[in-house]
Structure formats: C-alpha cells, structure tokens
Motif scaffolding. Sequence first.
Motif, PDB file in Angstrom:
ATOM      1  N   GLU A 201       0.827  -1.205   0.000  1.00 29.92           N
ATOM      2  CA  GLU A 201       0.000   0.000   0.000  1.00 29.92           C
ATOM      3  C   GLU A 201       0.863   1.257   0.000  1.00 29.92           C
ATOM      4  OE1 GLU A 201      -3.134   0.260   2.832  1.00 29.92           O
ATOM      5  OE2 GLU A 201      -4.067  -1.619   2.211  1.00 29.92           O
ATOM      6  N   MET A 202       1.928   1.239   0.798  1.00 27.64           N
ATOM      7  CA  MET A 202       2.835   2.390   0.818  1.00 27.64           C
ATOM      8  C   MET A 202       3.512   2.557  -0.545  1.00 27.64           C
ATOM      9  SD  MET A 202       4.303   4.829   2.766  1.00 27.64           S
ATOM     10  CE  MET A 202       4.293   4.331   4.498  1.00 27.64           C
ATOM     11  N   ALA A 203       3.990   1.464  -1.121  1.00 28.62           N
ATOM     12  CA  ALA A 203       4.658   1.526  -2.421  1.00 28.62           C
ATOM     13  C   ALA A 203       3.708   2.018  -3.510  1.00 28.62           C
ATOM     14  CB  ALA A 203       5.219   0.150  -2.783  1.00 28.62           C
ATOM     15  N   GLU A 204       2.459   1.581  -3.455  1.00 33.43           N
ATOM     16  CA  GLU A 204       1.462   1.997  -4.443  1.00 33.43           C
ATOM     17  C   GLU A 204       1.283   3.514  -4.455  1.00 33.43           C
ATOM     18  OE1 GLU A 204      -1.294   1.486  -7.472  1.00 33.43           O
ATOM     19  OE2 GLU A 204      -0.204  -0.156  -6.503  1.00 33.43           O
ATOM     20  N   ARG A 205       1.361   4.132  -3.288  1.00 34.17           N
ATOM     21  CA  ARG A 205       1.210   5.583  -3.214  1.00 34.17           C
ATOM     22  C   ARG A 205       2.391   6.317  -3.846  1.00 34.17           C
ATOM     23  NH1 ARG A 205      -2.199   3.534   0.202  1.00 34.17           N
ATOM     24  NH2 ARG A 205      -3.823   4.721   1.246  1.00 34.17           N
ATOM     25  N   HIS A 206       3.535   5.665  -3.888  1.00 37.84           N
ATOM     26  CA  HIS A 206       4.720   6.293  -4.467  1.00 37.84           C
ATOM     27  C   HIS A 206       4.861   5.978  -5.961  1.00 37.84           C
ATOM     28  CE1 HIS A 206       5.592   7.287  -0.449  1.00 37.84           C
ATOM     29  NE2 HIS A 206       6.260   6.207  -0.096  1.00 37.84           N
ATOM     30  N   ASP A 207       4.660   4.701  -6.306  1.00 39.89           N
ATOM     31  CA  ASP A 207       4.916   4.261  -7.674  1.00 39.89           C
ATOM     32  C   ASP A 207       4.256   2.904  -7.886  1.00 39.89           C
ATOM     33  OD1 ASP A 207       5.869   3.387 -10.104  1.00 39.89           O
ATOM     34  OD2 ASP A 207       7.985   3.658  -9.636  1.00 39.89           O
ATOM     35  N   PRO A 208       3.150   2.837  -8.625  1.00 40.64           N
ATOM     36  CA  PRO A 208       2.472   1.555  -8.839  1.00 40.64           C
ATOM     37  C   PRO A 208       3.379   0.488  -9.439  1.00 40.64           C
ATOM     38  CG  PRO A 208       1.066   3.375  -9.530  1.00 40.64           C
ATOM     39  CD  PRO A 208       2.415   3.967  -9.216  1.00 40.64           C
ATOM     40  N   ARG A 209       4.372   0.908 -10.232  1.00 35.66           N
ATOM     41  CA  ARG A 209       5.294  -0.077 -10.817  1.00 35.66           C
ATOM     42  C   ARG A 209       6.180  -0.700  -9.738  1.00 35.66           C
ATOM     43  NH1 ARG A 209       7.946   3.808 -15.128  1.00 35.66           N
ATOM     44  NH2 ARG A 209       7.833   5.060 -13.210  1.00 35.66           N
ATOM     45  N   LEU A 210       6.542   0.103  -8.742  1.00 35.74           N
ATOM     46  CA  LEU A 210       7.308  -0.430  -7.615  1.00 35.74           C
ATOM     47  C   LEU A 210       6.475  -1.449  -6.854  1.00 35.74           C
ATOM     48  CD1 LEU A 210       9.657  -0.487  -5.568  1.00 35.74           C
ATOM     49  CD2 LEU A 210       8.605   1.520  -4.463  1.00 35.74           C
ATOM     50  N   ALA A 211       5.213  -1.123  -6.611  1.00 41.69           N
ATOM     51  CA  ALA A 211       4.331  -2.042  -5.888  1.00 41.69           C
ATOM     52  C   ALA A 211       4.193  -3.364  -6.630  1.00 41.69           C
ATOM     53  CB  ALA A 211       2.963  -1.402  -5.680  1.00 41.69           C
ATOM     54  N   LEU A 212       4.060  -3.298  -7.963  1.00 41.80           N
ATOM     55  CA  LEU A 212       3.930  -4.519  -8.761  1.00 41.80           C
ATOM     56  C   LEU A 212       5.205  -5.352  -8.678  1.00 41.80           C
ATOM     57  CD1 LEU A 212       2.324  -6.235 -10.767  1.00 41.80           C
ATOM     58  CD2 LEU A 212       3.257  -4.814 -12.620  1.00 41.80           C
ATOM     59  N   ILE A 214       7.409  -5.392  -6.187  1.00 42.05           N
ATOM     60  CA  ILE A 214       7.478  -6.003  -4.852  1.00 42.05           C
ATOM     61  C   ILE A 214       6.513  -7.184  -4.761  1.00 42.05           C
ATOM     62  CG2 ILE A 214       7.078  -5.628  -2.387  1.00 42.05           C
ATOM     63  CD1 ILE A 214       7.890  -2.687  -2.835  1.00 42.05           C
ATOM     64  N   GLU A 215       5.305  -6.993  -5.293  1.00 44.56           N
ATOM     65  CA  GLU A 215       4.300  -8.056  -5.251  1.00 44.56           C
ATOM     66  C   GLU A 215       4.769  -9.297  -6.002  1.00 44.56           C
ATOM     67  OE1 GLU A 215      -0.519  -8.467  -5.914  1.00 44.56           O
ATOM     68  OE2 GLU A 215       0.579  -6.915  -6.995  1.00 44.56           O
ATOM     69  N   THR A 216       5.467  -9.080  -7.105  1.00 45.68           N
ATOM     70  CA  THR A 216       5.915 -10.182  -7.950  1.00 45.68           C
ATOM     71  C   THR A 216       7.199 -10.823  -7.448  1.00 45.68           C
ATOM     72  OG1 THR A 216       4.923  -9.076  -9.857  1.00 45.68           O
ATOM     73  CG2 THR A 216       6.507 -10.838 -10.318  1.00 45.68           C
ATOM     74  N   GLU A 217       8.149 -10.003  -7.020  1.00 46.55           N
ATOM     75  CA  GLU A 217       9.494 -10.479  -6.710  1.00 46.55           C
ATOM     76  C   GLU A 217       9.778 -10.648  -5.214  1.00 46.55           C
ATOM     77  OE1 GLU A 217      11.559 -11.370  -9.083  1.00 46.55           O
ATOM     78  OE2 GLU A 217      10.229 -10.708 -10.702  1.00 46.55           O
ATOM     79  N   GLY A 218       8.999  -9.990  -4.368  1.00 46.12           N
ATOM     80  CA  GLY A 218       9.318  -9.950  -2.939  1.00 46.12           C
ATOM     81  C   GLY A 218       8.906 -11.203  -2.190  1.00 46.12           C
ATOM     82  N   ALA A 219       9.388 -11.312  -0.963  1.00 47.37           N
ATOM     83  CA  ALA A 219       9.026 -12.432  -0.078  1.00 47.37           C
ATOM     84  C   ALA A 219       8.852 -11.897   1.335  1.00 47.37           C
ATOM     85  CB  ALA A 219      10.095 -13.518  -0.104  1.00 47.37           C
ATOM     86  N   PHE A 220       7.749 -12.280   1.947  1.00 43.75           N
ATOM     87  CA  PHE A 220       7.400 -11.826   3.288  1.00 43.75           C
ATOM     88  C   PHE A 220       6.952 -13.026   4.123  1.00 43.75           C
ATOM     89  CE2 PHE A 220       6.927  -8.280   0.456  1.00 43.75           C
ATOM     90  CZ  PHE A 220       7.277  -7.150   1.176  1.00 43.75           C
ATOM     91  N   PRO A 221       7.852 -13.951   4.441  1.00 45.26           N
ATOM     92  CA  PRO A 221       7.432 -15.105   5.242  1.00 45.26           C
ATOM     93  C   PRO A 221       6.933 -14.692   6.621  1.00 45.26           C
ATOM     94  CG  PRO A 221       9.836 -14.968   5.109  1.00 45.26           C
ATOM     95  CD  PRO A 221       9.296 -13.956   4.159  1.00 45.26           C
ATOM     96  N   SER A 222       5.905 -15.354   7.083  1.00 45.95           N
ATOM     97  CA  SER A 222       5.432 -15.134   8.448  1.00 45.95           C
ATOM     98  C   SER A 222       6.295 -15.936   9.410  1.00 45.95           C
ATOM     99  CB  SER A 222       3.974 -15.560   8.595  1.00 45.95           C
ATOM    100  OG  SER A 222       3.112 -14.711   7.869  1.00 45.95           O
ATOM    101  N   SER A 223       6.344 -15.474  10.655  1.00 47.34           N
ATOM    102  CA  SER A 223       7.068 -16.251  11.665  1.00 47.34           C
ATOM    103  C   SER A 223       6.387 -16.095  13.016  1.00 47.34           C
ATOM    104  CB  SER A 223       8.539 -15.825  11.760  1.00 47.34           C
ATOM    105  OG  SER A 223       8.707 -14.641  12.500  1.00 47.34           O
ATOM    106  N   MET A 224       6.566 -17.105  13.850  1.00 48.49           N
ATOM    107  CA  MET A 224       6.070 -17.063  15.228  1.00 48.49           C
ATOM    108  C   MET A 224       7.269 -17.143  16.153  1.00 48.49           C
ATOM    109  SD  MET A 224       5.526 -19.091  18.125  1.00 48.49           S
ATOM    110  CE  MET A 224       4.829 -20.721  17.995  1.00 48.49           C
ATOM    111  N   VAL A 225       7.355 -16.200  17.078  1.00 49.54           N
ATOM    112  CA  VAL A 225       8.488 -16.145  18.003  1.00 49.54           C
ATOM    113  C   VAL A 225       7.989 -16.285  19.429  1.00 49.54           C
ATOM    114  CG1 VAL A 225       9.844 -14.701  16.441  1.00 49.54           C
ATOM    115  CG2 VAL A 225       8.396 -13.619  18.168  1.00 49.54           C
ATOM    116  N   ASP A 226       8.810 -16.879  20.274  1.00 49.44           N
ATOM    117  CA  ASP A 226       8.404 -17.055  21.665  1.00 49.44           C
ATOM    118  C   ASP A 226       9.628 -17.168  22.560  1.00 49.44           C
ATOM    119  OD1 ASP A 226       7.101 -17.517  24.032  1.00 49.44           O
ATOM    120  OD2 ASP A 226       6.266 -19.470  23.458  1.00 49.44           O
ATOM    121  N   ARG A 227       9.731 -16.270  23.488  1.00 54.51           N
ATOM    122  CA  ARG A 227      10.656 -16.363  24.610  1.00 54.51           C
ATOM    123  C   ARG A 227      10.284 -15.251  25.583  1.00 54.51           C
ATOM    124  NH1 ARG A 227      17.295 -17.276  24.722  1.00 54.51           N
ATOM    125  NH2 ARG A 227      17.072 -18.956  26.252  1.00 54.51           N
TER     126      ARG A 227
END
Length: 468
Positions: A201-212, A214-227
Amino acid sequence: MTSQLSADTQFPPTVLRPGYDRNDLQPGILHFGLGAFHRAHQGIYTQRALQSEFGPWGIVAVNLRSPEPVEALAAQGGLYSVTVRDSHGETSEVVGVTIDWLCAARDRKRVLAYLANTSIHIVTLTVSEKAYGLHPATGGIDETHPAIANDIANPDAPVGAIGYLVAGLAARRNRGMRPFTVLCCDNLPSNGKVVRKLVLEMAERHDPRLALWIETEGAFPSSMVDRIVPAATDDTRLRARSLLGVNDALALDTEPFMQWVIEDEFISARPSWEAGGALFVKNVEPYEKMKLRLLNGSHTMIAHLGLLKGLDCVRDVMADPEFVAMTRDHMRVASATLDPVPDIDLDHYMNQLIERFSNRAIAHRNIQIAMDSSQKLPQRIFSPAVEALAAGDDGASFARVVGLWIAALIRFKDCNDPRRDELLSAAQGADPQDYTASFVAIEGLFPRPLATSRPWRDLVNREVAAWL
C-alpha cells in the motif's frame, strides 16, 4: 572500577562465548528494533547458526528512534550477554553476532545504504505492534499514524519501519537488484501477510510499478516467536557483572525456553537457524494462533490480575493457586478455538506455559505486559471471543480478560497505550449500569460481533464490577 564488556574481556570458564571468529563476520541481515527480545531471541538463534555453519550473517542492528541501546552496543564492540535462569540455576552467554549498530533518527543515509547493499539478504523486524501503522478497521496503513503520514509525504526520508522497507526496496529495484526477504518477528497474526500488505500500500502511493515489482518479486514469510524476556533492571546488570566479571549495559535475563517457527519462503540464502531449534514450515498460522491465544492471551489476563491485586510480576500472580486454575481454564477455553497444530501436543504445551509463568527466577513485570493492550487484545482475546460466540459458546473467559482490562483502566485512570486518551476518556465516563458502553463507542476498538452482543457485554460488565 569494574571494566566494561569488550572484545578483550577474559571471561570465566563458565561463560559461553561466540564459537566463531567475529573478525570474519560480514553483514547479511539488517534488523529493525534493537530491543531486549531481539537480543535474547534472534541474536541467540543467529549465534547458534554461525556456530553450526559459518556464513555472512552478521547483523546490522538499527533502532528507529532511541540512540541509547545503539550507543551502549557501540561502547561494547557489539557484544552483550544473555543469562538463562530457572530453578536449576543460571548460565550466561556472550553474543557476538552484531557487527554494526545505527540509530535511524541520526543516521538515515547509512541505514538506506545498507538496505540497498547486495550483502543484505534479509531484513528482520521487532518494532512492536503499534509501530507498523496498521489501521485496526481496514488492516491497511493508517494514514493518521505519524510515521506513516511522514513516509507517504517524504518517501526519500523515512522515519518508520514500513517507510524504510519501501525506500530500501525502491533503491534495489532502481539498481536492478533482487529484493531482500522481509521477516517480521512481532506478535501480529499472519505477520508476513500483514507487513506485505502495508508495504504494497505504501509503495502503491509512491509508484504503482514499484508495488507490482514487490508483489511479484518480494518475499514476506510469516514467523512465530516465543521467549519470555523481562525488561532489564539494576539487578539484571548486577547479576551479569558477577557472572562475567565486567559491566554489561545491555545485559538480559531470560528463560530456557525459546521457539521460532518460520515459513520457508526466502528469496536467497538464509542462516542455518534450525541449528538453534528453529522450525521451518509451509504454514505458520496454526503455530502463531496457538501462541497468541494461549501464551499471549493468558499473559494479558495474568498482567491485569496482577495490577488489580497489587502484584508486581507474573510469578507473583502464579503463586496463587486460584489464579493458576483461572489461567488453566482460560487456556482450555482458548485451545478450543485453535486449528490443528502439527507436531504439537497442546496439553503438554499448556503445562509448559504454566511452568514458564511460574518460573521464580524470571521477574516479568505485569505493567510491562499490560502496555499497548488496545493493540494486543484484537488478536489475543477479541478474535477467539468472536469465534467462540459463533460456535455457540458464551465467551465468558474472554469476557473476564476484557473485564479485568477495563477495571484496571477505571481504577488506575492511566495506561501506557497508543490510544491512551480515548481509553481514559472512556474510563472516566464509564457508566456503572453498563461499563462497556463508553469503550464500545471507541471507533475500531471492538469487533462488531462483540460490540453488538448484549449477553457477552453483560458478562464483561459483571467482571468489571467484581474487580472494582
């Protein structure tokens, strides 16, 4: 005068030390949020990884605002200690994985330069739930959040975590580079998906091509942490000095238990975190829901019980058999809202939690856990309460936690929370005939199924009245 922890320190043989040559470390990870949890969790996992399979996985530690921990780390050459404590004793370990340290508020250009450097493969974050600028109603960016507002208006001069991620990814795209993997380590449900949505959403406000891109090439794995990592105190630092023989301004106490479950979705290389026990899975959501609802939800209940009873730490609450039984009951109810969790025995997990909460060697203060409750209750309490009501349950245990929270707000007329003014106004105007009314009126605080359930709100009111 006792000297300061440094690379020249000669440690007693009982102190664990980095099992690799720090001089050979190269940057590979940039981390936002140089707090206690990161140092006692990801720092330890990365140390284990380097000791098992050495690689270019030095951590560049970035604090967004406060320079104090950065200056302390610089004074100690990137070293700090973590002391594991329980009824069996204590063991101190010196951690050496951090190779550079920056305060973004003072050194934005260097932070941006690192983000655009090919050596950085992974960007990790522990900045707390409130720092992401997440809109509670839409799940997207909250344009009224100060950091989000700044970073929309000034994309080349970010101040918030999301702004820095977008600026770094934009620089890499402009240079024809691959993105870095973004690995969130904060207690947000589906945290990778959440951060991905905010970044897009932030990238879309700056440059829709950047958002595309990131959407295509990026990776955002989820993680669960505990300590469980209590805030450090003078006692923490005195104990570290007795174990190390030198002063450590960044000393921490923690418990033996630690857990990290990570979706195996990385753009390029990663450390061998499994050497420290990290679990790589296809879907982290069952694990994070388990932790949020059983551990974090119970912690929220225990913390407010403690505040209302004048008890300082979790261990003090757990010294009362009545409160232990209450905690077990809450876990039992919350566990009924969980999806199957692969390779986890829930009864064993819940028994572990009771044992961990009762650890007399760990002084985890209730007031610390109670911070930012408006940001934590949605995933810890509200979501399972909605599911319980939909399944035909009365949601009484979740109503109890909310009642404890509201009772504490009304009694103490104070809180450390990003919605502090709204909450204290609701507490001031609370009607003894319906304590929930003024809180339900706060926009975006309660989900509609709870706000409109008269029987559930009556249960909350009954709990508030019982604790005032």
